[in-house]
Design a protein around this motif. Structure first.
Motif, short mmCIF file in Angstrom:
data_model
loop_
_atom_site.label_atom_id
_atom_site.label_comp_id
_atom_site.label_asym_id
_atom_site.label_seq_id
_atom_site.Cartn_x
_atom_site.Cartn_y
_atom_site.Cartn_z
N LEU A 189 2.50 3.95 9.29
CA LEU A 189 2.72 3.23 8.04
C LEU A 189 1.51 2.35 7.80
O LEU A 189 1.28 1.37 8.51
CB LEU A 189 4.00 2.38 8.13
CG LEU A 189 5.27 3.14 8.54
CD1 LEU A 189 6.46 2.19 8.60
CD2 LEU A 189 5.55 4.29 7.58
N LEU A 190 0.72 2.70 6.79
CA LEU A 190 -0.58 2.05 6.57
C LEU A 190 -0.52 1.09 5.39
O LEU A 190 0.34 1.20 4.52
CB LEU A 190 -1.65 3.11 6.31
CG LEU A 190 -1.78 4.18 7.39
CD1 LEU A 190 -2.76 5.25 6.96
CD2 LEU A 190 -2.23 3.55 8.72
N ASP B 115 1.04 15.54 7.27
CA ASP B 115 1.79 15.18 6.06
C ASP B 115 1.34 13.79 5.63
O ASP B 115 1.18 12.89 6.47
CB ASP B 115 3.29 15.16 6.31
CG ASP B 115 3.85 16.55 6.57
OD1 ASP B 115 3.20 17.53 6.18
OD2 ASP B 115 4.93 16.65 7.18
N VAL B 116 1.14 13.61 4.35
CA VAL B 116 0.72 12.32 3.79
C VAL B 116 1.65 11.95 2.66
O VAL B 116 1.96 12.78 1.79
CB VAL B 116 -0.74 12.36 3.29
CG1 VAL B 116 -1.11 11.04 2.62
CG2 VAL B 116 -1.70 12.67 4.44
N LYS B 117 2.12 10.71 2.68
CA LYS B 117 2.90 10.17 1.57
C LYS B 117 2.19 8.91 1.08
O LYS B 117 1.98 7.97 1.84
CB LYS B 117 4.32 9.84 2.01
CG LYS B 117 5.18 9.28 0.89
CD LYS B 117 6.59 8.96 1.37
CE LYS B 117 7.42 8.36 0.25
NZ LYS B 117 8.80 8.04 0.69
N TRP B 118 1.87 8.90 -0.20
CA TRP B 118 1.09 7.79 -0.77
C TRP B 118 1.77 7.31 -2.04
O TRP B 118 1.95 8.06 -3.00
CB TRP B 118 -0.34 8.26 -1.06
CG TRP B 118 -1.20 7.22 -1.73
CD1 TRP B 118 -1.10 5.87 -1.62
CD2 TRP B 118 -2.30 7.47 -2.62
NE1 TRP B 118 -2.07 5.24 -2.36
CE2 TRP B 118 -2.82 6.20 -2.99
CE3 TRP B 118 -2.90 8.62 -3.11
CZ2 TRP B 118 -3.90 6.08 -3.84
CZ3 TRP B 118 -3.97 8.49 -3.96
CH2 TRP B 118 -4.47 7.23 -4.32
N GLY B 119 2.14 6.05 -2.04
CA GLY B 119 2.64 5.43 -3.25
C GLY B 119 1.46 5.02 -4.11
O GLY B 119 0.93 3.90 -3.96
N ASN C 186 0.82 -1.22 0.00
CA ASN C 186 0.00 0.00 0.00
C ASN C 186 0.85 1.27 0.00
O ASN C 186 0.52 2.26 -0.62
CB ASN C 186 -0.94 0.02 1.21
CG ASN C 186 -1.96 -1.09 1.14
OD1 ASN C 186 -2.39 -1.48 0.06
ND2 ASN C 186 -2.35 -1.62 2.31
N ASN C 187 1.95 1.24 0.73
CA ASN C 187 2.88 2.37 0.77
C ASN C 187 2.17 3.69 1.05
O ASN C 187 2.31 4.67 0.31
CB ASN C 187 3.67 2.47 -0.54
CG ASN C 187 4.92 3.32 -0.38
OD1 ASN C 187 5.29 3.69 0.73
ND2 ASN C 187 5.54 3.64 -1.49
#
Length: 731
Positions: free
Chosen positions: A730-731, A205-209, A170-171
């Motif tokens: 880390l989701l 802050d959001v980081k989405w792969g 999911n990253n």
């Protein structure tokens, strides 16, 4: 040559994580250099490392470094710019310990932090395993035979095949942030009363792969304040704006995707945004990156060919940048960059095309052409004129003096478009290198999201060098000579600078390095026509045509000949002590008085690991300018940082920055409002607990004060206490 010590690396992966273990053998483990440090600070220790080119396209390589105690450092190597940037911070695990045979290290790299094409059944990654062995010399030991006749090291990394069915998952990472602080300040020239401001805020802050190849970063209500104080800089006898390094995580994330030969993005110009979003990605031979962020002001570096300075427009401003690059084949890559800054009274846009052509491993050609367009409203332009000029009237004679500078004169043509280009050819092999470069920047060129502080100039440079390498039994390891010749004109062909430079470089025992340089150059001094005197019966008029006349070089400046000998030397007398010093002595321009003077510069540096936990770093700068035997000014700067590292995760740091400038105003042609004596002292105490780069806790206190001719001693004018807490889910 064969490695003096044995190193083993063991590698496996389980589809989610890459595991690597190193066994580093040492004939005398007591000589292993290992200190507890904060992240990205173990560069002088014994280390092992792995480099990964996860697309095997020879453009970028992830780097992971670990010392014998498990301290981490990571970076991204960019083949286009040849830079290794420690700005990238991944979340990965490491542990290490010193043993009776040497030391061993284990690391776990989640595949989610690497960009790769997970649609492939079998991955083909470039991977290199490295050991750094610092003893009498600093040795780099690799599992790969690297040819120094090929200046692309990423291209030579061996291919590792495997990772069958590897997926990134999911990253998705969410990082809520809480910040609170209180600041007290006062203007000592007006009052002794303090004004106080408190602030508490939350951000996200959001980081989405989005895919294995595309990453989205977003920030809402971010804390973009500086946690740690910037390194001190002396700003005396300097005509150009000071460069400050970016330290804020949102802008640092994947910043390498935006790199070009001429860097067009300097995010320290963006001060206090409420939101920001960034997307970066790669698909096959295509890579792209874009970001958008607002700001409460528009901080601008206003350039010319003799000086630059800063200017701010106090309006909500939108900042955006876009980068695209296409690798046509292994030899040729092309790209474009666009940036835009916009508010109600101001608009600046940039469009750039760049290409890199590498016909052989030793030869590289880079070309970049840039077009800019700038527009100010009538109100915005009036504010610019007001900011860069002032008038003063003698009440007895009714004579008015109108003062202005280059930025005022260039404002007459600020609403315009212009071009810049840069072309460079480099040949580099094992023993010698050669390069030639030409760049041309138009007089109305304005790339306001970049750090470009000079315009209206053309420069041509030709240079090269030769290297001799010692044998295993020689007491020296490397000897190099190099030099260059450059010449710079303005767009009207008037000479700005002509320089010849020659250097001798030497690497020897105790990790010693000595560079001795000789420089001579003709260079124009300060502009002499920066004021007009008039009365009400004789008003002053400056229009676009007269502004061009004032900007002329030959009629309004003097040419001086600068020369100096300069040296940089460093060595490690013991494994835990590093000493360095910069020295320069010769003739230099005194810009405040537009004349040639005698200059002496000393910059000693000390880095001392007192023990495994405690480190002290001291940097001192001393600059003295004399004219006809009399001192004009003496400037000193002391930057002291003492750090106690409790563990890999936590430290306490005390930072002190002290500046002192003493001027002999009797030696100034026009003392103006300069102080004869100026002092400033800043102090910061910072505690940090960091589980990983995004899960951390900071608390600190800082205070600053100054002393000048109107004060009797250093008096505090700023105090602040602050705290920051963030957690990475880390989701």
């Amino acid at each position: 040559m064969s490695a003096p010590v044995k190193t083993e690396a063991f590698v496996y992966e389980n589809g989610d994580t890459l595991f690597i273990a190193f066994k580093a053998y040492d004939p005398d483990p007591s000589k292993i250099i290992a200190n507890l440090t904060d992240r990205d600070s173990n560069w002088n220790d014994d280390r092992v490392a792995v480099k990964i080119d996860s697309y095997h396209d020879h453009s970028l390589a992830y780097q992971f470094f670990i010392n014998p105690l498990g301290t981490q450092a990571d970076a991204i190597e960019n083949e286009l710019t040849k830079n290794e940037s420690p700005a990238w911070d991944g979340i990965w695990e490491a542990a290490g310990q010193i043993t009776d045979f040497g030391y061993q290290v284990e690391i776990a790299i989640p595949l989610r932090i690497l960009n790769f094409d997970d649609s492939l059944d079998i991955q083909h990654w470039g991977m290199e395993f490295v050991r750094f062995y610092p003893r009498d010399t600093q040795m780099r030991i690799s599992n790969a035979q690297m040819s120094q006749d090929n200046n692309c090291w990423i291209c030579q990394m061996p291919i590792e095949r495997g990772f069958s069915g590897a997926k990134q998952g999911n990253n998705l990472t969410a990082i809520p942030t809480f910040v609170t602080g209180k600041t007290k300040s006062r203007d000592l020239s007006e009052t002794n009363d303090w004004s106080e401001e408190s602030n508490s805020d939350v951000g996200l802050d959001v980081k989405w792969g989005i895919t294995p190849d595309i990453t989205l970063n977003a920030t809402l209500n971010p804390d973009f304040s500086q946690v740690e104080a910037d390194s001190g800089q002396l700003n005396v006898n300097n005509t150009f704006a000071l460069y400050l390094q970016e330290k804020r995580s949102f802008f640092l994330e994947n910043q390498d995707y935006f790199d070009t030969p001429v860097n067009l993005i300097y995010t320290r110009n963006i001060n206090a945004p409420d939101y920001g979003a960034k997307i970066t990605g790669k698909s096959g031979d295509h890579s792209f990156a874009a970001f958008i962020a607002n700001d409460k002001t528009a901080n601008i570096i206003t350039p010319s060919n003799l000086r630059s300075s800063g200017y701010s427009i106090e309006q909500d401003t939108l900042n955006s940048a876009f980068r695209y690059r296409y690798a046509v084949n292994k030899e040729l890559a092309v790209g474009v960059v666009s940036t835009i800054r916009d508010n109600d009274d101001y608009h600046n846009e940039v469009l750039s095309f760049d290409t890199k052509y590498q016909p052989s491993p030793q030869d590289t050609v880079n070309f970049q052409i840039i077009r800019t367009n700038t527009e100010f409203s009538e109100v915005g332009l009036s504010d610019v004129f007001d900011y860069f000029s002032d008038t003063s009237t003698d009440e007895h004679t009714n004579i008015t003096t109108f003062n202005f500078g280059e930025q005022y004169l260039r404002a007459f043509s600020v609403n315009s478009s212009d071009l810049a280009y840069r072309i460079q050819y480099t040949h580099e092999n094992r023993d010698w290198y050669f390069n030639v470069r030409h760049e041309d920047i138009g007089e109305n060129f304005r790339a306001d999201l970049a750090f470009i502080d000079t315009v209206d100039r053309t420069m041509s440079v030709i240079g090269g060098g030769y290297v001799w390498r010692g044998d295993d039994d020689d007491w020296w390891s490397r000897f190099r000579i190099n030099g260059d010749i450059d010449i710079t004109h303005n767009q009207d062909g008037e000479l700005l600078e002509q320089e010849n430079e020659f250097n001798i470089n030497f690497n020897g025992p105790k990790q010693s390095y000595l560079r001795v340089g000789f420089l001579g150059r003709d260079r124009v001094g300060a502009r002499t026509n920066n004021e007009l005197v008039y009365s009400h019966d004789n008003p002053v008029i400056i229009d676009a045509q007269s502004a061009q006349d004032y900007l002329a070089i030959d009629a309004n400046t003097d040419m001086f000949y600068e020369k100096n000998i300069n040296m940089w030397g460093e060595f490690k007398p013991t494994s835990n002590l590093w000493l360095g010093n910069y020295f320069k002595k010769g003739k230099a321009i005194d810009y405040a008085n537009n004349r040639i003077s005698d200059q002496l510069v000393l910059e000693p540096n000390i880095s001392w690991n007192i023990n495994t936990h405690l480190k002290s770093q001291i940097r001192f700068e001393y600059t003295r300018l004399d004219h006809e035997g009399d001192n004009v000014f003496t400037a000193k700067l002391l930057d002291l940082r003492n750090t106690y590292q409790f563990s890999i995760k936590s430290f306490l740091r005390l930072s002190l920055v002290y500046t002192e400038i003493d001027r002999n105003l009797s030696k100034y042609v026009d003392p103006g409002d300069r102080n004869e004596n100026f002092r400033r002292l800043s102090a910061q105490l910072l505690y940090s607990y960091k589980i990983n780069p995004q899960t951390l806790f900071f608390v600190g206190y800082s205070e600053a004060g100054k002393d000048n001719d109107s004060l009797t001693n250093i008096k505090s004018d700023n105090r602040s206490v602050f705290m920051k807490l963030s957690y990475a889910w880390l989701l």
